[in-house]
Design a protein around this motif. Structure first.
Motif, PDB file in Angstrom:
ATOM      1  N   ASP A 137     -11.847   1.403 -11.104  1.00 55.26           N
ATOM      2  CA  ASP A 137     -11.142   0.130 -11.149  1.00 55.26           C
ATOM      3  C   ASP A 137     -10.475  -0.038 -12.506  1.00 55.26           C
TER       4      ASP A 137
ATOM      5  N   THR B 282      -3.241   0.561  -6.790  1.00 56.61           N
ATOM      6  CA  THR B 282      -4.426   0.746  -5.956  1.00 56.61           C
ATOM      7  C   THR B 282      -3.954   0.895  -4.519  1.00 56.61           C
TER       8      THR B 282
ATOM      9  N   GLU C  65      -7.211  -0.281   0.089  1.00 55.24           N
ATOM     10  CA  GLU C  65      -6.789  -0.686  -1.257  1.00 55.24           C
ATOM     11  C   GLU C  65      -5.294  -0.997  -1.181  1.00 55.24           C
TER      12      GLU C  65
ATOM     13  N   ASP D 163       0.874  -1.182   0.000  1.00 54.54           N
ATOM     14  CA  ASP D 163       0.000   0.000   0.000  1.00 54.54           C
ATOM     15  C   ASP D 163       0.908   1.227   0.000  1.00 54.54           C
TER      16      ASP D 163
ATOM     17  N   LEU E 104     -10.192   5.569  -5.213  1.00 52.04           N
ATOM     18  CA  LEU E 104     -11.202   4.700  -4.613  1.00 52.04           C
ATOM     19  C   LEU E 104     -12.471   4.550  -5.441  1.00 52.04           C
TER      20      LEU E 104
ATOM     21  N   SER F 119      -4.527   2.957  -0.452  1.00 51.73           N
ATOM     22  CA  SER F 119      -5.595   3.298   0.484  1.00 51.73           C
ATOM     23  C   SER F 119      -5.858   4.789   0.621  1.00 51.73           C
TER      24      SER F 119
ATOM     25  N   TYR G 157      -8.442  -7.264 -11.092  1.00 45.18           N
ATOM     26  CA  TYR G 157      -8.832  -6.313 -10.053  1.00 45.18           C
ATOM     27  C   TYR G 157      -9.908  -6.996  -9.219  1.00 45.18           C
TER      28      TYR G 157
ATOM     29  N   ASN H 285      -4.558  -6.327  -8.282  1.00 43.68           N
ATOM     30  CA  ASN H 285      -4.996  -5.101  -7.611  1.00 43.68           C
ATOM     31  C   ASN H 285      -6.202  -5.435  -6.743  1.00 43.68           C
ATOM     32  N   TYR H 286      -6.112  -5.091  -5.475  1.00 41.25           N
ATOM     33  CA  TYR H 286      -7.233  -5.246  -4.546  1.00 41.25           C
ATOM     34  C   TYR H 286      -7.727  -3.851  -4.190  1.00 41.25           C
ATOM     35  N   GLY H 287      -8.966  -3.566  -4.530  1.00 39.78           N
ATOM     36  CA  GLY H 287      -9.478  -2.226  -4.269  1.00 39.78           C
ATOM     37  C   GLY H 287     -10.944  -2.246  -3.923  1.00 39.78           C
TER      38      GLY H 287
END
Length: 386
Positions: free
Chosen positions: A193, A210, A223, A7, A190, A212, A313, A252-254
């Motif tokens: 995507d 991505t 994120e 992050d 945020l 936070s 994503y 990517n984690y969002g």
């Protein structure tokens, strides 16, 4: 090669003297607290602290280094326990080429580089002790300094309606403000995507990150990304952002963009969602001022062609915001599984069911698959999980 959770956009609320850094940040969000949380309950392998240009923050880092509580890595970055800190700064630029203010992220490998950057900034900024301050120069000038001094340059939350390149800074193209050759990645923000961003052909060369944009410890890792590197260091990160030598962003984690507080266009006065027939006046309150949503702005700019292959994503929400996970339940999960990354990615269904009701376990499993049911956000109000 290993996969690391990263992050790169975390603010500092207060310095170790109690002075403000990010004025809107939490008062307990100090540099020390960030690295403790990252190594502990958050389970992050690498964090970017983007207020490291502040002299007081630098003194706090140097104190950890001098006491042997942290160490600078040969490849750049600072090792604190299980987490590597990447020193960075978020800078606001509003030069003659910008339609409005934009935020830009600048990272450097070593503290000597950040100290030199702060000295340079102090001649072009009124208060380098505070976060996201106005830079009295051009975006290309800032970009050139970062490039010439071995840094990484990433435009921040590029679609948000305020203080971003596509939201305020440019009319149609990044090249109105920046030299595209010297962008190392772009941060989605945020309310967007990968699928949404891929409608803009000029973004094709850039890796998407991505992050936070955390103003509190709770929002760290809302994120993040999984990055494949030999080890978590600045130079390995540079290789990964440019997809070199087998290093790359894997996933990517969002947040689901519908959860983002600027996803849809709404009335600035009452937050009524604007319909597709483009009303001039809000049918709910009669006002004429609208806050344009990221989804509509991307639709305006869309020039879609075949994009390059992108990492998946996976839409998520912060663990503590899932219905059924209150403070006591959250702490129980951390005690059982050590950190959020283990809970979100690795804990088995059978292990979770020993601690949680079936409905809460199902929400965690649905989040892993990216299939949570969401009510859209907009106008500064976040969406919610139904």
């Amino acid at each position: 090669m290993n996969n690391y959770f990263v992050d790169l956009h975390i603010h500092i609320g207060r310095d170790w003297y109690g002075g403000p850094v990010k004025i809107t940040g939490s008062k307990n969000l100090t540099l020390t607290k960030v690295v403790e949380e990252a190594s502990g309950s958050k389970g992050l392998d690498m964090v970017g602290v983007i207020d490291a240009q502040s002299p007081a923050v630098q003194k706090e880092i140097q104190s950890h280094l001098s006491k042997g509580e942290a160490r600078e890595l040969p490849g750049g970055g600072i090792q604190y326990n299980q987490t590597v800190l990447i020193p960075g700064a978020e800078i606001e630029v509003y030069d003659a080429s910008c339609s409005g203010p934009v935020h830009l992220l600048c990272y450097f490998p070593y503290m000597k580089d950040m100290a030199r950057f702060s000295k340079w900034l102090s001649k072009k900024m009124k208060n380098i002790s505070l976060s996201s301050q106005r830079f009295y120069g051009t975006a290309r000038e800032l970009q050139s300094y970062v490039r010439d001094n071995g840094g990484l340059f990433i435009p921040a939350h590029i679609f948000t309606p305020f203080k971003s390149l596509y939201g305020k800074g440019v009319r149609t193209s990044l090249e109105e403000v920046l030299d595209n050759r010297f962008i190392d990645a772009v941060e989605l923000g945020l309310s967007a995507d990968t699928g949404m961003a891929s409608h803009l052909y000029e973004l094709q060369p850039f890796t998407y990150v991505t992050n936070s944009d955390a103003h509190s410890t709770a929002n760290m890792a809302r994120e993040y990304q999984s990055i494949r590197m030999k080890d978590p260091s600045f130079e390995e990160l540079r290789l990964a952002l440019h997809n070199r030598s087998g290093r790359k962003v894997n996933v990517n984690y969002g947040m689901d963009p519908r959860m983002g507080k600027y996803y849809q266009t709404v009335c600035a006065a009452c937050l009524h969602q604007r319909s597709d027939n483009e009303e001039i006046r809000c049918p709910s309150c009669g006002k004429e001022k609208w806050i344009k949503g990221v989804s509509d702005r991307i639709r305006e700019l869309s020039v879609r062609r075949q994009d390059r292959e992108r990492p998946p994503y996976i839409p998520q929400v912060p663990l503590h915001t899932l219905p059924g996970i209150g403070p006591k339940t959250y702490q129980k999960l951390i005690e059982a599984f050590q950190n959020e990354m283990n809970i979100i990615h690795h804990a088995s269904e059978s292990d979770l069911i020993r601690l949680l009701p079936g409905s809460t376990v199902q929400r965690i499993l649905d989040m892993r698959k990216g299939i949570l049911s969401i009510t859209k956000g907009g106008g500064g109000k976040y969406g919610v999980i139904r």
